[in-house]
Design a protein around this motif. Structure first.
Motif, PDB file in Angstrom:
ATOM      1  N   VAL A   1      11.215  94.744 153.919  1.00 14.26           N
ATOM      2  CA  VAL A   1      10.833  94.075 154.978  1.00 14.26           C
ATOM      3  C   VAL A   1       9.919  93.081 154.881  1.00 14.26           C
ATOM      4  O   VAL A   1       8.917  93.642 154.178  1.00 14.26           O
ATOM      5  CB  VAL A   1      10.620  95.664 155.252  1.00 14.26           C
ATOM      6  CG1 VAL A   1      10.735  95.428 157.286  1.00 14.26           C
ATOM      7  CG2 VAL A   1      11.850  97.167 155.481  1.00 14.26           C
ATOM      8  N   ARG A   2      10.183  92.490 155.992  1.00 19.27           N
ATOM      9  CA  ARG A   2       9.080  91.186 155.922  1.00 19.27           C
ATOM     10  C   ARG A   2       8.963  90.667 157.416  1.00 19.27           C
ATOM     11  O   ARG A   2       9.958  90.641 158.578  1.00 19.27           O
ATOM     12  CB  ARG A   2       9.525  89.754 154.871  1.00 19.27           C
ATOM     13  CG  ARG A   2       9.622  89.628 153.949  1.00 19.27           C
ATOM     14  CD  ARG A   2       9.483  88.748 153.145  1.00 19.27           C
ATOM     15  NE  ARG A   2       8.382  87.406 153.465  1.00 19.27           N
ATOM     16  CZ  ARG A   2       8.236  86.290 153.627  1.00 19.27           C
ATOM     17  NH1 ARG A   2       8.990  85.572 152.516  1.00 19.27           N
ATOM     18  NH2 ARG A   2       7.274  85.480 152.920  1.00 19.27           N
ATOM     19  N   TYR A   3       7.891  90.836 158.273  1.00 18.53           N
ATOM     20  CA  TYR A   3       7.729  90.292 159.479  1.00 18.53           C
ATOM     21  C   TYR A   3       7.329  88.911 159.539  1.00 18.53           C
ATOM     22  O   TYR A   3       6.537  88.611 159.055  1.00 18.53           O
ATOM     23  CB  TYR A   3       6.618  91.384 160.166  1.00 18.53           C
ATOM     24  CG  TYR A   3       6.625  92.702 160.397  1.00 18.53           C
ATOM     25  CD1 TYR A   3       7.252  93.540 161.060  1.00 18.53           C
ATOM     26  CD2 TYR A   3       5.829  93.435 158.996  1.00 18.53           C
ATOM     27  CE1 TYR A   3       7.360  94.663 160.988  1.00 18.53           C
ATOM     28  CE2 TYR A   3       6.058  94.631 158.553  1.00 18.53           C
ATOM     29  CZ  TYR A   3       6.787  96.021 160.623  1.00 18.53           C
ATOM     30  OH  TYR A   3       7.585  96.927 160.244  1.00 18.53           O
TER      31      TYR A   3
ATOM     32  N   SER B   1       0.694  86.254 174.312  1.00 15.74           N
ATOM     33  CA  SER B   1       2.511  86.575 173.740  1.00 15.74           C
ATOM     34  C   SER B   1       3.050  86.497 172.355  1.00 15.74           C
ATOM     35  O   SER B   1       2.793  85.076 172.291  1.00 15.74           O
ATOM     36  CB  SER B   1       3.483  86.270 175.096  1.00 15.74           C
ATOM     37  OG  SER B   1       4.680  87.092 174.670  1.00 15.74           O
ATOM     38  N   TYR B   2       3.322  87.302 171.783  1.00 20.06           N
ATOM     39  CA  TYR B   2       3.733  87.311 170.226  1.00 20.06           C
ATOM     40  C   TYR B   2       4.952  87.922 169.640  1.00 20.06           C
ATOM     41  O   TYR B   2       5.716  88.645 170.755  1.00 20.06           O
ATOM     42  CB  TYR B   2       2.805  87.390 169.213  1.00 20.06           C
ATOM     43  CG  TYR B   2       0.880  87.537 168.782  1.00 20.06           C
ATOM     44  CD1 TYR B   2       1.499  86.498 167.870  1.00 20.06           C
ATOM     45  CD2 TYR B   2       0.536  87.395 169.786  1.00 20.06           C
ATOM     46  CE1 TYR B   2      -0.293  85.664 167.399  1.00 20.06           C
ATOM     47  CE2 TYR B   2      -0.834  86.929 169.965  1.00 20.06           C
ATOM     48  CZ  TYR B   2      -0.401  86.254 168.703  1.00 20.06           C
ATOM     49  OH  TYR B   2      -2.103  85.407 168.690  1.00 20.06           O
ATOM     50  N   THR B   3       5.598  86.931 168.686  1.00 21.97           N
ATOM     51  CA  THR B   3       7.057  88.094 168.941  1.00 21.97           C
ATOM     52  C   THR B   3       7.208  87.388 167.189  1.00 21.97           C
ATOM     53  O   THR B   3       6.116  87.227 166.441  1.00 21.97           O
ATOM     54  CB  THR B   3       8.589  86.425 168.490  1.00 21.97           C
ATOM     55  OG1 THR B   3       8.338  85.738 170.371  1.00 21.97           O
ATOM     56  CG2 THR B   3       9.734  86.882 168.405  1.00 21.97           C
ATOM     57  N   VAL B   4       7.789  89.837 166.573  1.00 21.58           N
ATOM     58  CA  VAL B   4       7.909  90.039 165.577  1.00 21.58           C
ATOM     59  C   VAL B   4       9.191  89.622 164.884  1.00 21.58           C
ATOM     60  O   VAL B   4      10.120  89.833 166.227  1.00 21.58           O
ATOM     61  CB  VAL B   4       7.548  90.501 165.231  1.00 21.58           C
ATOM     62  CG1 VAL B   4       7.536  91.690 164.155  1.00 21.58           C
ATOM     63  CG2 VAL B   4       5.517  90.600 165.751  1.00 21.58           C
ATOM     64  N   LYS B   5       9.687  88.924 164.325  1.00 24.74           N
ATOM     65  CA  LYS B   5      10.893  88.857 164.095  1.00 24.74           C
ATOM     66  C   LYS B   5      10.779  90.128 162.498  1.00 24.74           C
ATOM     67  O   LYS B   5      10.538  89.401 161.915  1.00 24.74           O
ATOM     68  CB  LYS B   5      11.897  88.198 163.497  1.00 24.74           C
ATOM     69  CG  LYS B   5      13.031  88.021 163.002  1.00 24.74           C
ATOM     70  CD  LYS B   5      14.081  86.502 163.207  1.00 24.74           C
ATOM     71  CE  LYS B   5      13.798  86.171 163.853  1.00 24.74           C
ATOM     72  NZ  LYS B   5      15.093  84.494 164.230  1.00 24.74           N
ATOM     73  N   VAL B   6      11.818  91.603 162.326  1.00 24.44           N
ATOM     74  CA  VAL B   6      11.370  91.890 161.526  1.00 24.44           C
ATOM     75  C   VAL B   6      12.698  92.115 160.348  1.00 24.44           C
ATOM     76  O   VAL B   6      14.377  91.762 161.243  1.00 24.44           O
ATOM     77  CB  VAL B   6      12.093  93.503 161.404  1.00 24.44           C
ATOM     78  CG1 VAL B   6      12.349  94.707 160.798  1.00 24.44           C
ATOM     79  CG2 VAL B   6      10.896  94.257 163.086  1.00 24.44           C
TER      80      VAL B   6
END
Length: 254
Positions: free
Chosen positions: A193-195, A230-235
């Motif tokens: 798993v990587r963010y 505002s941040y975006t995290v794609k898992v």
């Protein structure tokens, strides 16, 4: 005579200590990890304004769990996962945790219960049609019948991904990124798993953070944000059998 008694006492003491030590080892090795089962009950349909009752029956092996660490219900309208709401449950005892809610307009909604107990996590979900539902619901029934309730969480049958969106992230302080994974209702272990973190305040820069599996099916990492915004995290999730899933979330850093 005294020497013989002293020697005998020492022998008995060593024998008792050895037995205790043996028992301690056995106690540790005989611990069995049982499955955490959660049976979620919600109505298939309801009307606008009608009280909808949600129940989760929690068991650990054959034991009814009355001391869960946390049981919460998460609800969102189709296509609006980022606007989900959380509702605390009431412990009804005998393994039952309930909550109630109402819906203000027609639509297709997902109800997911998050259960933390016995150092395990389970998060089954179901869908409920409110009023006349939606046009998207009709397409969902025609084209994705077997994916009922899980289409927003990945394309692999039985796979569920839930990212715990940070609620109080502030600059310069470590923020925990936590994701729970399940496959067919059981913790999905040993995944990679990587963010992937991005934001307008970072420009074109994308930061990659590797997560560690702290407990079965739970993947965590710490991130520190230098700038508010505002941040975006794609898992990103991969395993050794060609599974590759990813979901994107946004949250604010103050």
């Amino acid at each position: 005579m005294k020497k013989k008694l002293l020697g005998f006492s020492l022998l008995v003491g060593l024998t008792v200590l050895a037995a205790c030590g043996k028992d301690d080892v056995n106690d540790g090795s005989d611990v069995e990890v049982l499955p955490l089962n959660v049976e979620l009950t919600v109505p298939e349909k309801a009307e606008v304004g009608e009280t909808v009752k949600m129940e989760a029956f929690v068991t650990y092996g054959d034991e009814k769990v009355d001391d869960a660490d946390q049981v919460k219900y998460e609800i969102w309208e189709e296509g609006k996962k980022d606007d989900s709401v959380m509702i605390e449950s009431v412990n009804e005892k005998n393994g039952v945790y309930s909550a109630e809610t109402t819906f203000e307009h027609d639509g297709l909604y997902t109800i997911q219960v998050h259960v933390d107990a016995k150092q395990l996590h389970s998060m089954p979900l179901k869908e409920v049609i409110i009023g006349h539902g939606s046009h998207a619901n009709a397409e969902h029934d025609d084209d994705h019948g077997e994916e009922n309730g899980e289409h927003e969480h990945g394309h692999t049958d039985g796979f569920v991904l839930h990212f715990m969106k940070p609620e109080n992230a502030v600059t310069t302080e470590p923020t925990q990124l936590v994701t729970h994974l399940q496959m067919e209702g059981q913790p999905f272990e040993h995944a990679a798993v990587r963010y992937e973190v991005s934001s307008e305040v970072l420009g074109d820069k994308h930061e990659w953070i590797d997560a560690e599996e702290s407990v079965a099916g739970e993947y965590t990492a710490a991130a520190t944000f230098d700038k508010a915004g505002s941040y975006t995290v794609k898992v990103h999730v991969k395993d050794d059998h060609d599974l590759h899933e990813h979901e994107e979330y946004t949250f604010d850093v103050k």
